[in-house]
Design an enzyme around this catalytic site. Structure first.
Site, short mmCIF file in Angstrom:
data_model
loop_
_atom_site.label_atom_id
_atom_site.label_comp_id
_atom_site.label_asym_id
_atom_site.label_seq_id
_atom_site.Cartn_x
_atom_site.Cartn_y
_atom_site.Cartn_z
CB SER A 93 -10.95 45.96 43.75
OG SER A 93 -12.29 45.96 44.24
CB THR A 195 -13.70 47.42 37.93
OG1 THR A 195 -12.31 47.32 37.73
CG2 THR A 195 -14.24 48.71 37.36
CB THR A 213 -11.01 50.05 38.98
OG1 THR A 213 -10.39 48.88 39.49
CG2 THR A 213 -10.21 50.55 37.80
NE ARG A 223 -3.19 46.95 34.15
CZ ARG A 223 -4.45 46.77 34.49
NH1 ARG A 223 -5.03 47.60 35.34
NH2 ARG A 223 -5.15 45.76 34.01
CB THR A 246 -15.55 43.75 36.15
OG1 THR A 246 -14.70 43.56 37.28
CG2 THR A 246 -16.45 42.54 35.99
N GLY A 247 -12.64 42.74 35.28
CA GLY A 247 -11.74 41.63 35.01
C GLY A 247 -10.41 42.11 34.49
CG LEU A 248 -6.15 40.44 32.66
CD1 LEU A 248 -5.37 40.63 33.95
CD2 LEU A 248 -5.60 39.26 31.88
C1 SD4 Z 1 -8.29 46.55 35.43
N1 SD4 Z 1 -10.55 45.91 34.90
O1 SD4 Z 1 -7.65 47.49 35.85
C2 SD4 Z 1 -9.67 46.35 35.94
C3 SD4 Z 1 -9.53 45.34 37.01
C4 SD4 Z 1 -10.56 45.27 37.92
O2 SD4 Z 1 -10.49 45.90 40.23
O3 SD4 Z 1 -11.65 44.85 37.59
N2 SD4 Z 1 -10.08 45.69 39.13
O4 SD4 Z 1 -7.83 45.73 34.66
#
Ligand code: SD4
Length: 341
Positions: A93, A195, A213, A223, A246-248
């Site tokens: 990731s 991330t 990330t 994106r 971290t996350g969406l």
């Molecule tokens: C994202 N926050 O691009 C990041 C995702 C993540 O490894 O945590 N990715 O939305």
């Protein structure tokens, strides 16, 4: 006001002093009293402290710690630590070996920020192993905060970075498998997560932080997530504290997540209370949203006293902590709802 404060500090009488504050001014507003109350008892500042998201935060923390203790500047130490997961093909990731977008391209987001609010950031960068280093160069060598896409690549090459293929055979195989169904429904804690975000309170009591990330797996080409966006994936105010996400990324951007966590700490909330409140706000705003099915967000926060916390919407989030007292270790974040794979 400041005379009154000096008097209180000299008096050093805890609760008794607070009473005399009110008596002294006679017309002290509620807020004034509250502010003074916060100074008693004065908390011992724990520093340095480094916290980073997820298991890959641990080796990153160890490297950053080593560099910091060797006297390196905060941003150099952060960069050194974050380069470890960036170069590790097993971290799926971040950087090299990260899951590609739906066109099979690994596109990277990163940012870095210092205690003077200087920031550098790159988004939608391709072909460069260490986006965190390019972000640092943006901070140091340009009049801008963020460079994106082809321009970021051009800048990186002009700074001497080498272009290389970041799509490992493993990631290519996974991408081809994904193409068979081509459904965008990132797997919680695996495909929309991981991330690395790092926050530091250094020996001088100054804050710094960084994020890097490869973003959400199978995202649309072009994106950009929250991680390179100052205020969304990372924010700090050296008077208050630092936070990272971290996350969406879409959910974190919609709510200015990290900036809000810092603002809540400014209002007197602990890192834990601040992370929890913003996670709950994100939940409330998304509970009827199409993203809810795969929504996971997590925050880490660190204040000027060296107090820290992590909190996530769904279970499974952890973060690495390093300090003199207990060394390097992982801590499980508290969460709003349990989640099983
Ligand atoms: C994202 N926050 O691009 C990041 C995702 C993540 O490894 O945590 N990715 O939305």
């Amino acid at each position: 006001m400041s005379n009154r404060r000096d008097f209180i500090k000299k008096a050093a009488l805890g609760a008794a002093a607070v009473t005399s504050v009110v008596g002294l001014s006679g017309f002290a507003e509620k807020e004034d009293v509250k502010e003074d109350l916060l100074e008693f008892p004065s908390k011992k500042v724990k520093k340095p402290v480094i916290i980073s998201t997820w298991n890959h935060g641990l080796p990153a923390n160890q490297e950053t710690w080593k560099e910091l203790k060797a006297g390196k500047p905060a941003l150099d130490a952060i960069e050194a630590g974050m380069k470890i997961p960036e170069a590790d093909p097993n971290v799926r990731s971040v950087g090299y070996g990260g899951y590609p977008d739906r066109e099979g391209k690994v596109t990277l987001d990163a940012c870095i920020m210092d205690h003077n609010s200087n920031c550098g950031s790159v988004s939608f960068l391709q072909g460069i192993m260490h986006p965190i280093s390019v972000a640092k160069k943006v901070l140091q060598n340009t009049p801008h905060v963020m460079l994106s896409g082809q321009g970021a690549l051009q800048f990186a090459l002009s700074e001497g970075f080498k272009e290389e293929n970041l799509l490992t055979p493993e990631s290519e195989k996974d991408w081809k498998k994904w193409l068979e169904e081509s459904k965008y429904k990132p797997v919680i804690n695996i495909e929309n997560h991981d991330t690395i975000s790092m926050l530091m309170l250094d020996q001088d009591g100054n804050l710094a932080g960084g994020c890097t990330t490869s973003g959400a797996a199978w995202k649309m080409h072009g994106r950009v997530g929250d991680s390179p966006i100052i205020g969304a994936g990372l924010f700090l105010d050296n008077e208050v504290g630092a936070a990272a996400a971290t996350g969406l990324g879409e959910a974190v951007i919609r709510t200015a997540g990290s900036a809000m966590v810092v603002e809540l700490m400014r209002q007197g909330k602990s890192p834990f209370e601040a992370c929890k409140e913003i996670t709950e706000r994100i939940y409330n705003k998304h509970k009827n949203h199409k993203d809810m099915e795969y929504l996971q967000v997590g925050f880490i926060a660190l204040n000027k006293n060296g107090e820290h916390a992590g909190y996530s919407l769904r279970s499974g989030f952890n973060y690495a902590v390093s300090d003199d007292e207990k060394g390097h270790r992982m801590e499980d974040a508290k969460f709003k709802m349990s989640w099983d794979k």
